[in-house]
Design a protein around this motif. Sequence first.
Motif, PDB file in Angstrom:
ATOM      1  N   VAL A  58     -18.236  85.028 -53.418  1.00 34.47           N
ATOM      2  CA  VAL A  58     -17.829  85.587 -54.708  1.00 34.47           C
ATOM      3  C   VAL A  58     -18.517  86.936 -54.869  1.00 34.47           C
ATOM      4  O   VAL A  58     -19.727  87.049 -54.627  1.00 34.47           O
ATOM      5  N   GLN A  59     -17.721  87.945 -55.263  1.00 34.35           N
ATOM      6  CA  GLN A  59     -18.289  89.279 -55.461  1.00 34.35           C
ATOM      7  C   GLN A  59     -19.435  89.237 -56.479  1.00 34.35           C
ATOM      8  O   GLN A  59     -19.320  88.545 -57.513  1.00 34.35           O
ATOM      9  N   GLY A  60     -20.490  89.941 -56.171  1.00 34.59           N
ATOM     10  CA  GLY A  60     -21.614  90.009 -57.108  1.00 34.59           C
ATOM     11  C   GLY A  60     -22.658  88.934 -56.861  1.00 34.59           C
ATOM     12  O   GLY A  60     -23.696  88.933 -57.519  1.00 34.59           O
ATOM     13  N   THR A  61     -22.381  88.019 -55.939  1.00 35.55           N
ATOM     14  CA  THR A  61     -23.394  87.008 -55.609  1.00 35.55           C
ATOM     15  C   THR A  61     -24.072  87.378 -54.291  1.00 35.55           C
ATOM     16  O   THR A  61     -23.499  88.121 -53.482  1.00 35.55           O
ATOM     17  N   SER A  62     -25.277  86.850 -54.075  1.00 36.10           N
ATOM     18  CA  SER A  62     -26.040  87.201 -52.875  1.00 36.10           C
ATOM     19  C   SER A  62     -25.846  86.212 -51.743  1.00 36.10           C
ATOM     20  O   SER A  62     -26.145  86.529 -50.582  1.00 36.10           O
ATOM     21  N   ALA A  63     -25.411  85.013 -52.043  1.00 38.55           N
ATOM     22  CA  ALA A  63     -25.196  84.003 -50.996  1.00 38.55           C
ATOM     23  C   ALA A  63     -24.495  82.803 -51.618  1.00 38.55           C
ATOM     24  O   ALA A  63     -24.569  82.595 -52.843  1.00 38.55           O
ATOM     25  N   PHE A  64     -23.826  82.046 -50.777  1.00 36.10           N
ATOM     26  CA  PHE A  64     -23.346  80.713 -51.154  1.00 36.10           C
ATOM     27  C   PHE A  64     -24.357  79.737 -50.573  1.00 36.10           C
ATOM     28  O   PHE A  64     -24.652  79.781 -49.379  1.00 36.10           O
ATOM     29  N   ILE A  65     -24.913  78.898 -51.439  1.00 38.23           N
ATOM     30  CA  ILE A  65     -25.998  78.001 -50.996  1.00 38.23           C
ATOM     31  C   ILE A  65     -25.473  76.591 -50.850  1.00 38.23           C
ATOM     32  O   ILE A  65     -24.910  76.035 -51.808  1.00 38.23           O
ATOM     33  N   ARG A  66     -25.692  75.987 -49.676  1.00 35.08           N
ATOM     34  CA  ARG A  66     -25.421  74.548 -49.529  1.00 35.08           C
ATOM     35  C   ARG A  66     -26.758  73.819 -49.495  1.00 35.08           C
ATOM     36  O   ARG A  66     -27.718  74.290 -48.881  1.00 35.08           O
ATOM     37  N   ILE A  67     -26.790  72.679 -50.164  1.00 32.92           N
ATOM     38  CA  ILE A  67     -28.051  71.953 -50.385  1.00 32.92           C
ATOM     39  C   ILE A  67     -27.933  70.566 -49.753  1.00 32.92           C
ATOM     40  O   ILE A  67     -26.993  69.822 -50.065  1.00 32.92           O
ATOM     41  N   TYR A  68     -28.862  70.236 -48.870  1.00 31.91           N
ATOM     42  CA  TYR A  68     -28.844  68.931 -48.192  1.00 31.91           C
ATOM     43  C   TYR A  68     -30.061  68.121 -48.610  1.00 31.91           C
ATOM     44  O   TYR A  68     -31.182  68.641 -48.640  1.00 31.91           O
ATOM     45  N   ASN A  69     -29.850  66.853 -48.923  1.00 28.40           N
ATOM     46  CA  ASN A  69     -30.963  65.915 -49.070  1.00 28.40           C
ATOM     47  C   ASN A  69     -31.410  65.484 -47.672  1.00 28.40           C
ATOM     48  O   ASN A  69     -30.662  65.629 -46.689  1.00 28.40           O
ATOM     49  N   ASN A  70     -32.606  64.873 -47.608  1.00 25.81           N
ATOM     50  CA  ASN A  70     -33.112  64.530 -46.271  1.00 25.81           C
ATOM     51  C   ASN A  70     -32.381  63.353 -45.607  1.00 25.81           C
ATOM     52  O   ASN A  70     -32.588  63.081 -44.429  1.00 25.81           O
ATOM     53  N   CYS A  84     -37.183  78.581 -54.882  1.00 26.62           N
ATOM     54  CA  CYS A  84     -37.686  78.980 -53.556  1.00 26.62           C
ATOM     55  C   CYS A  84     -36.751  80.013 -52.930  1.00 26.62           C
ATOM     56  O   CYS A  84     -37.203  81.040 -52.392  1.00 26.62           O
ATOM     57  N   VAL A  85     -35.442  79.766 -53.010  1.00 21.12           N
ATOM     58  CA  VAL A  85     -34.468  80.715 -52.451  1.00 21.12           C
ATOM     59  C   VAL A  85     -34.607  82.063 -53.159  1.00 21.12           C
ATOM     60  O   VAL A  85     -34.634  83.124 -52.524  1.00 21.12           O
ATOM     61  N   ALA A  86     -34.718  82.012 -54.488  1.00 31.42           N
ATOM     62  CA  ALA A  86     -34.820  83.259 -55.250  1.00 31.42           C
ATOM     63  C   ALA A  86     -36.053  84.042 -54.799  1.00 31.42           C
ATOM     64  O   ALA A  86     -35.969  85.244 -54.521  1.00 31.42           O
ATOM     65  N   ARG A  87     -37.182  83.356 -54.672  1.00 33.11           N
ATOM     66  CA  ARG A  87     -38.397  84.067 -54.255  1.00 33.11           C
ATOM     67  C   ARG A  87     -38.202  84.739 -52.898  1.00 33.11           C
ATOM     68  O   ARG A  87     -38.557  85.903 -52.706  1.00 33.11           O
ATOM     69  N   GLN A  88     -37.631  83.980 -51.938  1.00 39.01           N
ATOM     70  CA  GLN A  88     -37.420  84.532 -50.599  1.00 39.01           C
ATOM     71  C   GLN A  88     -36.566  85.789 -50.634  1.00 39.01           C
ATOM     72  O   GLN A  88     -36.885  86.799 -50.026  1.00 39.01           O
ATOM     73  N   VAL A  89     -35.438  85.709 -51.355  1.00 41.68           N
ATOM     74  CA  VAL A  89     -34.496  86.840 -51.343  1.00 41.68           C
ATOM     75  C   VAL A  89     -35.044  88.003 -52.176  1.00 41.68           C
ATOM     76  O   VAL A  89     -34.861  89.164 -51.826  1.00 41.68           O
ATOM     77  N   PHE A  90     -35.781  87.695 -53.237  1.00 39.12           N
ATOM     78  CA  PHE A  90     -36.406  88.781 -54.012  1.00 39.12           C
ATOM     79  C   PHE A  90     -37.390  89.537 -53.109  1.00 39.12           C
ATOM     80  O   PHE A  90     -37.435  90.766 -53.107  1.00 39.12           O
ATOM     81  N   GLU A  91     -38.206  88.788 -52.349  1.00 37.05           N
ATOM     82  CA  GLU A  91     -39.224  89.448 -51.520  1.00 37.05           C
ATOM     83  C   GLU A  91     -38.575  90.269 -50.411  1.00 37.05           C
ATOM     84  O   GLU A  91     -39.051  91.337 -50.045  1.00 37.05           O
ATOM     85  N   GLU A  92     -37.454  89.762 -49.906  1.00 38.72           N
ATOM     86  CA  GLU A  92     -36.769  90.451 -48.804  1.00 38.72           C
ATOM     87  C   GLU A  92     -36.063  91.716 -49.305  1.00 38.72           C
ATOM     88  O   GLU A  92     -36.013  92.721 -48.602  1.00 38.72           O
ATOM     89  N   THR A  93     -35.531  91.689 -50.524  1.00 38.56           N
ATOM     90  CA  THR A  93     -34.695  92.801 -50.994  1.00 38.56           C
ATOM     91  C   THR A  93     -35.384  93.690 -52.021  1.00 38.56           C
ATOM     92  O   THR A  93     -34.895  94.781 -52.302  1.00 38.56           O
ATOM     93  N   PHE A 100     -26.596  83.579 -57.350  1.00 39.74           N
ATOM     94  CA  PHE A 100     -26.215  82.807 -56.171  1.00 39.74           C
ATOM     95  C   PHE A 100     -25.096  81.851 -56.553  1.00 39.74           C
ATOM     96  O   PHE A 100     -25.001  81.417 -57.714  1.00 39.74           O
ATOM     97  N   GLU A 101     -24.279  81.492 -55.561  1.00 37.60           N
ATOM     98  CA  GLU A 101     -23.251  80.478 -55.804  1.00 37.60           C
ATOM     99  C   GLU A 101     -23.705  79.161 -55.179  1.00 37.60           C
ATOM    100  O   GLU A 101     -24.198  79.153 -54.040  1.00 37.60           O
ATOM    101  N   THR A 102     -23.548  78.071 -55.924  1.00 39.73           N
ATOM    102  CA  THR A 102     -23.756  76.735 -55.362  1.00 39.73           C
ATOM    103  C   THR A 102     -22.507  75.925 -55.672  1.00 39.73           C
ATOM    104  O   THR A 102     -21.623  76.399 -56.404  1.00 39.73           O
ATOM    105  N   ARG A 103     -22.456  74.694 -55.200  1.00 38.54           N
ATOM    106  CA  ARG A 103     -21.296  73.857 -55.526  1.00 38.54           C
ATOM    107  C   ARG A 103     -21.265  73.517 -57.014  1.00 38.54           C
ATOM    108  O   ARG A 103     -20.247  73.079 -57.531  1.00 38.54           O
ATOM    109  N   ALA A 104     -22.397  73.751 -57.721  1.00 44.06           N
ATOM    110  CA  ALA A 104     -22.422  73.523 -59.169  1.00 44.06           C
ATOM    111  C   ALA A 104     -22.014  74.783 -59.932  1.00 44.06           C
ATOM    112  O   ALA A 104     -22.008  74.787 -61.157  1.00 44.06           O
ATOM    113  N   GLY A 105     -21.710  75.878 -59.231  1.00 46.89           N
ATOM    114  CA  GLY A 105     -21.283  77.105 -59.907  1.00 46.89           C
ATOM    115  C   GLY A 105     -22.215  78.268 -59.609  1.00 46.89           C
ATOM    116  O   GLY A 105     -23.036  78.202 -58.684  1.00 46.89           O
TER     117      GLY A 105
END
Length: 291
Positions: A58-70, A84-93, A100-105
């Motif tokens: 989706v335009q304007g998002t930084s990634a589509f995130i898929r989330i797996y349980n163990n 955690c994802v936000a911290r990583q991408v903030f530090e990188e960029t 971000f897009e997830t299956r919840a929106g």
Amino acid sequence: MSTLANHSFAKMNGIGNEIVVVDLRDSAATVTPDEARAVASPAGVPYDQLMVLHPPRVQGTSAFIRIYNNDGSEAAACGNGMRCVARQVFEETGANALTFETRAGLLNCWAGPSPGLYTVDMGMPKFGWQDIPLAEEFRDTRYIELQIGPIDAPILHSPSVVSMGNPHAIFWVDDIEAYDLERFGPLLENHPIFPDRANITLAHVVDREHIVMRTWERGAGLTKACGSAACATAVAAARLKRTGRTVHMTLPGGELTIEWRAQDDHVLMTGPAAFEFAGRFDPALFATSVA
Ligand SMILES: N[C@@H](CCC[C@H](N)C(=O)O)C(=O)O
């Protein structure tokens, strides 16, 4: 050969919720349930949730995130993992606010309100029985008829149920340590009333601004923290008029602040995200998980 063989990862945690972050934004590959379970194995990088970044859809998002349980199952929401994802991408960029897009929106995340804290807009909770989902109609989901133990002396009963993109049941108790959640958690997670299973929380309302809680997570078991459960619990308590709309949450792994914003009913979750170490996955982990 698995896409994950030799691939880099970051081991992080969100108040003790064990998170592994993998960036597949330069690839069309996806992680299979077998690969997710292999990463979680004792020889791998044991985690509660694996957060996989895919190219934005989706335009304007930084990634589509898929989330797996163990256990290899997929979840649509993971509050601690999103910080955690936000911290990583903030530090990188160098950014301090991203979507971000997830299956919840779409989820907006930003740094703050003070250094080391990250806020995720977890969106609007849903209360309809079909949205959670429940297997049968309940008009009022502030309490539903569900109990375990003897019919005339139930051990746990009448949970509130909420969807934060994923299903949550919250049992209100006086002492969250007084119950064997390791025993009751799996029974309730897999109860037929929850066709998609559910995350099971024990919560105690200390006062109008403070709740203590612990959670048996769907697909992951007992964890030190579940961010979406903290959101669901705060919202459920406010619906019952037992708290205000901003609540301080104490979980076994640490503290979160949850605000159920009056202007748009979005739930804002604020807390830290800790980086532990980076590494590369041992290809031997996937020797039997990929044909
Ligand atoms: N730990 C997470 C929740 C992860 C997903 C959950 N186990 C599910 O299957 O719904 C959080 O911080 O929200």
